[in-house]
Design a protein around this motif. Structure first.
Motif, PDB file in Angstrom:
ATOM      1  N   CYS A 237      40.544  22.581 -42.198  1.00 20.28           N
ATOM      2  CA  CYS A 237      41.441  21.610 -42.837  1.00 20.28           C
ATOM      3  C   CYS A 237      41.939  20.562 -41.844  1.00 20.28           C
ATOM      4  CB  CYS A 237      42.635  22.329 -43.466  1.00 20.28           C
ATOM      5  SG  CYS A 237      42.179  23.376 -44.869  1.00 20.28           S
ATOM      6  N   ARG A 239      44.873  18.214 -40.385  1.00 18.04           N
ATOM      7  CA  ARG A 239      46.328  18.166 -40.252  1.00 18.04           C
ATOM      8  C   ARG A 239      46.886  16.883 -40.868  1.00 18.04           C
ATOM      9  NH1 ARG A 239      49.135  21.432 -36.797  1.00 18.04           N
ATOM     10  NH2 ARG A 239      47.884  22.922 -35.601  1.00 18.04           N
ATOM     11  N   GLY A 240      48.132  16.999 -41.359  1.00 18.13           N
ATOM     12  CA  GLY A 240      48.854  15.825 -41.813  1.00 18.13           C
ATOM     13  C   GLY A 240      48.444  15.301 -43.164  1.00 18.13           C
ATOM     14  N   GLN A 241      47.509  15.970 -43.861  1.00 18.93           N
ATOM     15  CA  GLN A 241      47.104  15.546 -45.193  1.00 18.93           C
ATOM     16  C   GLN A 241      47.549  16.579 -46.221  1.00 18.93           C
ATOM     17  OE1 GLN A 241      43.042  14.349 -45.577  1.00 18.93           O
ATOM     18  NE2 GLN A 241      43.063  13.067 -43.748  1.00 18.93           N
ATOM     19  N   THR A 242      47.510  16.195 -47.505  1.00 17.53           N
ATOM     20  CA  THR A 242      47.869  17.126 -48.565  1.00 17.53           C
ATOM     21  C   THR A 242      47.041  18.395 -48.440  1.00 17.53           C
ATOM     22  OG1 THR A 242      48.482  15.345 -50.081  1.00 17.53           O
ATOM     23  CG2 THR A 242      47.942  17.478 -51.054  1.00 17.53           C
ATOM     24  N   LEU A 243      47.708  19.546 -48.500  1.00 13.52           N
ATOM     25  CA  LEU A 243      47.041  20.840 -48.366  1.00 13.52           C
ATOM     26  C   LEU A 243      47.250  21.634 -49.660  1.00 13.52           C
ATOM     27  CD1 LEU A 243      45.489  22.631 -46.307  1.00 13.52           C
ATOM     28  CD2 LEU A 243      47.683  23.586 -45.629  1.00 13.52           C
ATOM     29  N   ASN A 262      40.749  20.049 -48.146  1.00 10.47           N
ATOM     30  CA  ASN A 262      41.952  20.638 -47.558  1.00 10.47           C
ATOM     31  C   ASN A 262      42.549  21.689 -48.487  1.00 10.47           C
ATOM     32  OD1 ASN A 262      41.988  19.090 -45.184  1.00 10.47           O
ATOM     33  ND2 ASN A 262      44.199  18.853 -45.308  1.00 10.47           N
ATOM     34  N   SER A 283      51.149  20.700 -42.541  1.00 13.60           N
ATOM     35  CA  SER A 283      51.175  19.566 -43.470  1.00 13.60           C
ATOM     36  C   SER A 283      52.577  19.389 -44.041  1.00 13.60           C
ATOM     37  CB  SER A 283      50.182  19.807 -44.615  1.00 13.60           C
ATOM     38  OG  SER A 283      50.292  18.806 -45.599  1.00 13.60           O
ATOM     39  N   ASP A 284      52.923  18.136 -44.385  1.00 19.34           N
ATOM     40  CA  ASP A 284      54.218  17.876 -45.012  1.00 19.34           C
ATOM     41  C   ASP A 284      54.083  17.630 -46.512  1.00 19.34           C
ATOM     42  OD1 ASP A 284      53.042  15.396 -45.089  1.00 19.34           O
ATOM     43  OD2 ASP A 284      54.534  14.384 -43.849  1.00 19.34           O
TER      44      ASP A 284
END
Length: 459
Positions: A237, A239-243, A262, A283-284
């Motif tokens: 996956c 990082r930093g993208q919709t998970l 992801n 992820s945020d």
């Protein structure tokens, strides 16, 4: 002697690597939008080369400058890993064995087992079965699906590494009757840690079940395989993208096949606090996609009890509950665009909690005794949230939904030995029309409690 990096570059092509990372438009033929920054005008291009190829971002974005322009740089930038992580990813993709200063028997045994399971795949019928369920050959290859045959053939095949196989639990001692394979007649799914290291396997029953056979069986707990920590597919996956967080391995594979790369799932267990900690660090924007049946709703509520503890962080927790199907089944009858719309419309944690509370309140009727018991249950749940706006608003919603406006739900506690500070708080309360006499203070603590109608009451 050829180094692992040189060997990897000789075996891989940067466009193929890009496609494995989810860059579907990757090609040598034309410019594409840069996958490393918000690019509205195509300014990114791949170039062929003897060392596997390279890329150039003509906008000179920060990520391309930071890492370089070969396939290792691309993996580092897209997956958010360091060079070691990129090396592990590309070694797995190319089949290059990375030498280690001291490779443990457990690591060697896992590698041997994966080779054995893959070796047995062609004659097993697993590929045909997965094809009938909509999976293409590329996805089967990407996720390393294999087959564990009947009997104890792994134990015999790996007899020279039997100690390692015993350590990772893939073979078991049988009370003086030799050793036996753990996984038999099962489709095998390799499980990696977040850095790409092989940690164990999941085995899905394939063929007619014997009495008592479980549908899924995992490697037993070991130094490398800890179900409460591992998340399937996390190492692939970005990082930093919709998970997307799902419930099953095939859900992850189905999502990946249609472009949603992801996604992760647990090892057949409920989400743990360790899982949540890994997710919020990664992820945020987290979307929890569970089945819409009773089991899926229970899993979603169990996840919410962990997530509410993290509502003081700038993270979006969203829930996309399907209608009695799992993501794999949903995608068999819906398009990727339908899935995209479902993800975009996924309600936030607060709305999910509110909806569940409304449903339970409707089931309990209007009797004060039932409502008080219900509210007490949700009060404990809400108080798991850190003090702040989220908890305040959610407490108001609960009080309103349960029609228990007189019930006092704690919202804010302040501790101070400074009497001037306490006096200032009393004055502030008075400025909003509250009688300061309702404030309860002692030498070290002043406590506010607010009911559903917005009245401050005694501690």
């Amino acid at each position: 002697m050829t180094s692992p990096v040189e060997l990897i570059k000789s075996r891989l092509d940067i466009v193929k690597v890009a496609q494995s990372l989810g860059i579907e438009a990757a090609t040598y033929k034309k410019n594409i939008c840069c996958p490393l920054h918000d690019d509205s005008t195509p300014s990114f291009r791949f170039y062929e080369g003897a060392d596997g190829g390279s890329f150039v971002c003509f906008s000179h974005c920060d990520l391309s400058r930071k890492h370089g322009n070969d396939m290792f740089a691309l993996v580092m930038a897209i997956n958010g890993v360091d060079f070691k992580g990129a090396l592990a990813y590309l070694a797995s993709l190319s089949g290059v064995e990375l030498s280690r200063k001291k490779k443990s028997p457990a690591d060697e045994a896992l590698g041997l087992a994966q080779y054995f399971f893959r070796k047995n795949l062609p004659e097993s019928g697993v590929e045909e079965y997965l094809a009938s369920r909509g999976f293409c050959a590329a996805v089967i290859e990407k996720f390393g699906i294999g087959y564990a045959p009947p009997g104890s053939r792994l134990a015999r095949y790996g007899h020279q590494q039997i100690e390692g196989l015993l350590e990772v639990g893939l073979v078991r001692e049988m009370d003086g009757h030799g050793v036996s394979d753990l996984l038999r007649r099962r489709l095998t799914i390799p499980i990696h840690d977040r850095h790409g290291g092989l940690a164990g396997f999941a085995g899905r029953l394939f063929g007619d079940p014997s009495h008592g056979d479980r549908k899924y069986m995992n490697s037993p707990e070991s130094r490398l395989f800890k179900k409460g920590d591992l998340l399937y597919n996390m190492h692939r996956c970005r990082r930093g993208q919709t998970l997307i967080v799902t419930e099953g391995y095939l859900d992850v594979m189905a999502l990946d096949q249609v472009g949603f790369h992801n996604s992760v799932c647990t090892m057949g267990t409920a989400l743990t606090e360790s899982h949540i900690s890994s997710l919020v660090e990664f992820s945020d924007d987290l979307v929890f996609m569970f089945d819409g049946d009773k089991a899926g709703k229970r899993a979603a509520w169990a996840a919410a009890t962990h997530l509410i503890c993290h509502t003081d962080k700038p993270i979006s927790f969203r829930f996309a509950l399907l209608d009695s199907v799992d993501p794999h089944e949903y995608l068999s009858t819906h398009s990727p665009a339908d899935m995209e719309a479902l993800l975009d419309a996924a309600p936030p944690l607060s709305d999910f909690i509110t909806r569940e509370i409304e449903a339970l309140s409707d089931c309990h009727g209007d009797r004060p005794e039932d409502l008080m018991r219900l509210l007490s249950r949700f009060e404990d749940f809400i108080n798991r949230a850190p003090s702040g706006i989220f908890r305040d608003i959610l407490a108001d919603r609960v009080a309103s939904i349960t029609k228990a406006h007189a019930r006092r739900i704690p919202l804010l506690e302040l501790s101070s030995r400074d009497q001037a500070f306490i006096a200032a708080i009393e004055e502030l309360a008075s400025s909003f029309g509250y009688d300061s006499s309702v404030l309860s203070t002692d030498k070290s603590r002043i406590t506010f409690k607010c009911d559903g109608a917005g009245q401050i009451s005694e501690s």
